[in-house]
Every structure is written in structure tokens, then in C-alpha cells.
Scaffold this active site. Sequence first.
Site: not given
Ligand SMILES: Cc1cc2nc3c(=O)[nH]c(=O)nc-3n(C[C@H](O)[C@H](O)[C@H](O)COP(=O)(O)O)c2cc1C
Length: 299
Positions: A2, A89
Site C-alpha cells: 500500500e 493484513c
Molecule cells: C508499507 C507496506 C505496505 C504493505 N501493503 C501490503 C498490501 O497492500 N497487501 C499485502 O498483501 N501485503 C502488504 N504488505 C506486506 C508485504 O506484502 C509482505 O507480506 C511483507 O512485507 C513481508 O515480505 P517482505 O519481507 O518481502 O517485505 C505491506 C508491507 C509494507 C511494509
Amino acid sequence: MEDVTDAAFRKLIARTGKPHVMFTEFTSADGLVLAPEAGQRALRAKLLFSEGERPIVAQLFTSVPAHMEAASKLCASLGFDGIDINMGCPDKAVEKSGCGAALIKNPSNARALIRAAKTAGLPVSVKTRLGYNSDELETWLPELLAEEPAAVTLHARTRKEMSLVPARWERVKRAVEIRDALGSKALIVGNGDSVSVDDAREKAAETGCDGVMLGRAIYGNPWLYADRPEPPTAKERIDALVEHIRLFDKILGDISNFATMKKHFKAYISGWDGAKDLRIRLMETTSASDAIACLESVR
Ligand SMILES: Cc1cc2nc3c(=O)[nH]c(=O)nc-3n(C[C@H](O)[C@H](O)[C@H](O)COP(=O)(O)O)c2cc1C
């Protein structure tokens, strides 16, 4: 993510080096059904995409199956390639209405939402976590798989763990075993803490999962999926940020607040002498044209 991988950033990523599949920011299906015109504009902006981003999946959230059905049909008419349902979420406002991670506590409604999304005729996937307060993978995943989703993306932490502990990739491996034991055809996609495509490939090889979703690794790094030997130079980083700001202004300038762009500045502008000073000046800018002028003064 987001306010991060919005239509502007995704367009830049698609040009620079694109992943196999892109997902929109999560978008409220309740809002798409119920919001008055002004609210609709902001929501529809989350569903803007360019052809270069395909395959592009719209991520929706709601706890009301009828809203999921209507929003999924809208996404189909907008030309999306798939629907992803957010069931992970941890945001309190999202959970308050039974959406996001709260659905882990309500498997029957989670299943009804998958069935509702499927009525649009597009592939439907789910993005979720290992469990709510504790790891419930053994019971939660079979509930989802019973509805035959195209894929389940597993953020390998519980809701309670937020992002405070390392992702438990051994549980992604277990998810693959559960899927196989059930004879399900759903793809299992692992998520959590991958820092690069090489890292993601290693995690996929270790766990046997079908794919890996990368989130935060994209910050300041539209080259994440570009197969390039050298890291980007300072000039390339500045040029990419200028392009990112231009796209943001063009696509979202009259809908999103310019402050949204600021969360990208630190990630792009770091790693060389003078980066900090430039960043401080950049943080003081109040418009796209100001920020571009600031960056052009050092090009
Ligand atoms: C700022 C921010 C916004 C996020 N928005 C979403 C979202 O809109 N939908 C979603 O499924 N996950 C969202 N996430 C979670 C990420 O998709 C992901 O599951 C999480 O950050 C862990 O994965 P990573 O270590 O690759 O970032 C968001 C994470 C962050 C930090």
C-alpha cells in the site's frame, strides 16, 4: 504494498525489469461497492495499471462475499489477469471489519470470499499468514485449499508476530507438503525477508515452493528484477527517482498526496558521498516539480 507499489512505481518497475507477476496495492472491495464518487476516484486509482505490467493481479479486501463478487467482476471488466484476496493484513482498522488477518479466525467466511471472487471467472489467489496468534498452518491451509484457489501466498509469520521475527521458511516447505498430501493443484508462493531474486531462488529451492513474492526489497530498487551484474550508480539512482516522481505526478498527482513519494527518497538516495545532504534537501520539497529541480541541480 500500500502506497508503495502504486501504479506509478509499478510502471517504472515494469520498464526497468519486471517480475513474473505483479500485484496491486490492497484495495477495499467495500469501498468499491459503497463509496461515493470522491472516494471512488481514490480507490480506482489503486486499480490503474499499464499493459507493460501484465500479468497484473488486483488485490482486494473485504469480509462481505457480495462485495467481493461485485468488486471482482469490476476488476475483470477492467482487464485484470487475476484476483488476490488479502487475508494477512494486521492493520487494526482493516481487521475491525473482519478483513485481512481477521479472516484467519473465520475460515468459513474466508472460503465464502474465495467462492465469491471466483464468480468473476478470473484465477483467484489468497495472501495470508501462518496463523493468527499461533501457527495454524495445519488447519488453516487445508481450509483455503478446499476452495481450489490458483495460488496461496504465505507470509511466513503469524499475525501476532507482525514482521518482528524472521520469516519461518521451513513452514513454507511444510505448506508444500500439505498441498501435495491433499492433491491440491494450488501454487504455493513463499513470502518474507527475501532481499534479492537470487535469495528468493534459494528459498524456493530449499522449500520446493512454486514462487516467491518480494515486498520490501523493491524500495528504491526498480532494478530488483533486472538481471544486471553491477549495482546502479548514483547517477542511475537519481535518474530513476526523477522518472519515478514524474510518473507519480502524471498518474497520481491529482489524487495522491506528494508526501506519499517521500517514503521512497531515503531508499533511492543513499550509498554515496553527499547522498545525505541531498536527501535532507529533498525531504523539504513540497511538490513534484520542486523535488525534480532539487535532483536536477546535482545531475
Ligand atoms: C508499507 C507496506 C505496505 C504493505 N501493503 C501490503 C498490501 O497492500 N497487501 C499485502 O498483501 N501485503 C502488504 N504488505 C506486506 C508485504 O506484502 C509482505 O507480506 C511483507 O512485507 C513481508 O515480505 P517482505 O519481507 O518481502 O517485505 C505491506 C508491507 C509494507 C511494509
